[in-house]
Design an enzyme around this catalytic site. Structure first.
Site, PDB file in Angstrom:
ATOM      1  CD  GLU A 113      -2.983  -1.156   2.260  1.00 52.03           C
ATOM      2  OE1 GLU A 113      -2.969  -0.226   3.081  1.00 52.03           O
ATOM      3  OE2 GLU A 113      -3.862  -2.036   2.247  1.00 52.03           O
ATOM      4  CG  ASN A 173      -0.874  -7.200  -0.697  1.00 49.24           C
ATOM      5  OD1 ASN A 173      -1.578  -7.686  -1.578  1.00 49.24           O
ATOM      6  ND2 ASN A 173      -1.308  -7.047   0.550  1.00 49.24           N
ATOM      7  CG  HIS A 199     -10.154  -5.786   0.356  1.00 52.40           C
ATOM      8  ND1 HIS A 199     -10.423  -6.890   1.144  1.00 52.40           N
ATOM      9  CD2 HIS A 199      -8.865  -5.467   0.592  1.00 52.40           C
ATOM     10  CE1 HIS A 199      -9.337  -7.212   1.828  1.00 52.40           C
ATOM     11  NE2 HIS A 199      -8.371  -6.376   1.512  1.00 52.40           N
ATOM     12  CD  GLU A 244      -5.009  -7.899   1.986  1.00 47.88           C
ATOM     13  OE1 GLU A 244      -5.934  -7.146   2.383  1.00 47.88           O
ATOM     14  OE2 GLU A 244      -3.808  -7.626   2.141  1.00 47.88           O
ATOM     15  CG  ASP A 294     -13.071  -8.850   1.593  1.00 48.30           C
ATOM     16  OD1 ASP A 294     -12.804  -8.026   0.692  1.00 48.30           O
ATOM     17  OD2 ASP A 294     -12.879  -8.600   2.802  1.00 48.30           O
TER      18      ASP A 294
HETATM   19  C1  XIL Z   1      -6.880  -5.842   8.242  1.00 49.84           C
HETATM   20  C2  XIL Z   1      -7.331  -6.953   9.175  1.00 49.84           C
HETATM   21  O1  XIL Z   1      -8.233  -7.773   8.477  1.00 49.84           O
HETATM   22  C3  XIL Z   1      -8.003  -6.372  10.402  1.00 49.84           C
HETATM   23  O2  XIL Z   1      -8.270  -7.403  11.343  1.00 49.84           O
HETATM   24  C4  XIL Z   1      -7.102  -5.305  11.031  1.00 49.84           C
HETATM   25  O3  XIL Z   1      -7.802  -4.697  12.092  1.00 49.84           O
HETATM   26  C5  XIL Z   1      -6.679  -4.286  10.024  1.00 49.84           C
HETATM   27  O4  XIL Z   1      -6.060  -4.925   8.921  1.00 49.84           O
HETATM   28  N1  XIL Z   1      -5.245  -4.483   3.652  1.00 49.84           N
HETATM   29  C6  XIL Z   1      -4.289  -5.277   4.214  1.00 49.84           C
HETATM   30  C7  XIL Z   1      -4.637  -6.114   5.387  1.00 49.84           C
HETATM   31  O5  XIL Z   1      -3.179  -5.403   3.676  1.00 49.84           O
HETATM   32  O6  XIL Z   1      -3.542  -6.335   6.229  1.00 49.84           O
HETATM   33  C8  XIL Z   1      -5.773  -5.508   6.156  1.00 49.84           C
HETATM   34  O7  XIL Z   1      -6.139  -6.406   7.186  1.00 49.84           O
HETATM   35  C9  XIL Z   1      -6.927  -5.204   5.258  1.00 49.84           C
HETATM   36  C10 XIL Z   1      -6.530  -4.212   4.184  1.00 49.84           C
END
Ligand code: XIL
Length: 342
Positions: free
Chosen positions: A161, A203, A240, A269, A271
């Protein structure tokens, strides 16, 4: 990620050594019938299916049962972040992450580590450092954590990020960024030196749509890294998705364009908010985009049940809070199996 033998290859070899009758004979059907778990279905196409895991939930039998059955790769959801692994400068705590890693390794699963360096989840001591002292602390962190897990982590998200949202494609402001533009490549080099066997990934989120400025900026950075020999092996598209940020129509194009740089690509990640048939169809589209590109080597969903999700109110995962598979689960399994049961 390690490529696994395809079912047809296994069938062919067994036939050659006389353990199976020729193709078409009835007893070969067990090898070609649809796989019944996400991990097994993904493996048939040489890919993995993984999940983010929270260590403290491993004592929940429903949670652990789904994890153990369905997923081949585990990402500790928070336990490898900076504030968890180095809460005090120079004092490393690995017990919470080890709990997840050990569980995975014991069951023959692989581990994806995330994230060595992130602008978020930083311990307070980091905020007081600047310039050379911060750079040194940052690289020491990468070295110590990657060295601790040497040989146990299949792939690391080294840095995550670093680009800002919006139309400019600029870097995000952060303490690390203020140490100089080259901090990302310095981190990748330190990670390679500490664990030469781990795949090293960048990532990010909102880089799924090819025409977005942020996607273009990350692509330019990865192209530059590859051209200059910075050790980067893979790119994670967080994926996401919501109603306002849907699975883009050009998702496969984005994946293909990153892969064309000579890196593996993963949905790191995944979802997708929603429910029912609409959510199922969106999951199908995301999985199909990955399956369309050889170097899209795996998919991780960001949690087990909706109730485990970091955004539980959007019910974005494949299992409901009782642990029952949702229509989205069936759509993903079917897509991984080749989409025969539409
Ligand atoms: C999130 C987790 O899911 C949560 O439990 C935590 O409070 C915050 O981080 N991008 C990422 C992940 O790279 O590490 C994040 O995970 C979600 C967004």
């Amino acid at each position: 990620m390690r490529k696994l033998l395809s079912a047809s290859l296994i069938t062919a070899s067994l036939t050659t050594v006389g353990l199976l009758p020729p193709a078409g004979a009835a007893s070969a059907t067990t090898l070609t019938s649809p796989a019944t778990t996400l991990a097994a279905a993904a493996e048939r196409s040489g890919r993995y299916f993984g999940v983010a895991v929270q260590g403290y939930k491993l004592s929940d039998p429903t949670y652990a049962g789904i994890l153990d059955r369905e997923f081949a790769v585990v990402t500790p959801e928070n336990e490898l972040k900076l504030d968890a692994t180095e809460p005090v400068q120079g004092r490393f705590t690995f017990a919470p992450a080890d709990r997840v890693v050990d569980h995975a390794v014991r069951l023959g699963k692989r581990v994806r580590g995330q994230t060595l360096l992130w602008h978020s989840a930083q311990p307070s001591w980091l905020a007081s450092l600047r310039g050379a002292a911060l750079r040194q602390a940052m690289l020491n962190h990468v070295t110590q954590v990657a060295a601790h897990y040497r040989g146990r982590i299949q792939a690391w998200d080294v840095v995550g990020e670093v680009f800002a949202d919006g139309p400019t494609g600029a870097r995000r402001d952060s303490n690390f960024q203020r140490t100089g533009d080259d901090w990302i490549e310095a981190a990748f080099r330190a990670a390679r030196a500490a664990d030469p066997g781990a795949k090293l990934c960048y990532n990010d989120y909102n880089i799924e749509n090819w025409v977005h400025a942020k996607t273009q900026a990350v692509h330019r950075m990865v192209r530059d890294f590859r051209a200059r020999g910075v050790p980067i092996d893979c790119v994670g598209l967080q994926s996401h998705f919501t109603a306002n940020h849907p699975v883009p129509a050009d998702f496969a194009t984005t994946i293909r364009n990153f892969a064309a740089l000579g890196v593996d690509v993963q949905l790191s990640e995944l979802d997708i908010e929603g429910s029912g048939a609409t959510q199922a169809e969106n999951y199908r589209r995301a999985v199909t985009a990955c399956l369309a590109v050889d170097r899209c080597t795996g998919i991780t969903v960001w949690g087990v049940r909706d109730s485990d999700s970091w955004r539980a109110s959007g019910t974005p995962l494949l299992f409901d809070p009782t642990g029952a598979p949702k229509p989205a689960y069936t759509a993903v399994l079917d897509s991984l199996n080749g989409g025969a049961c539409r």
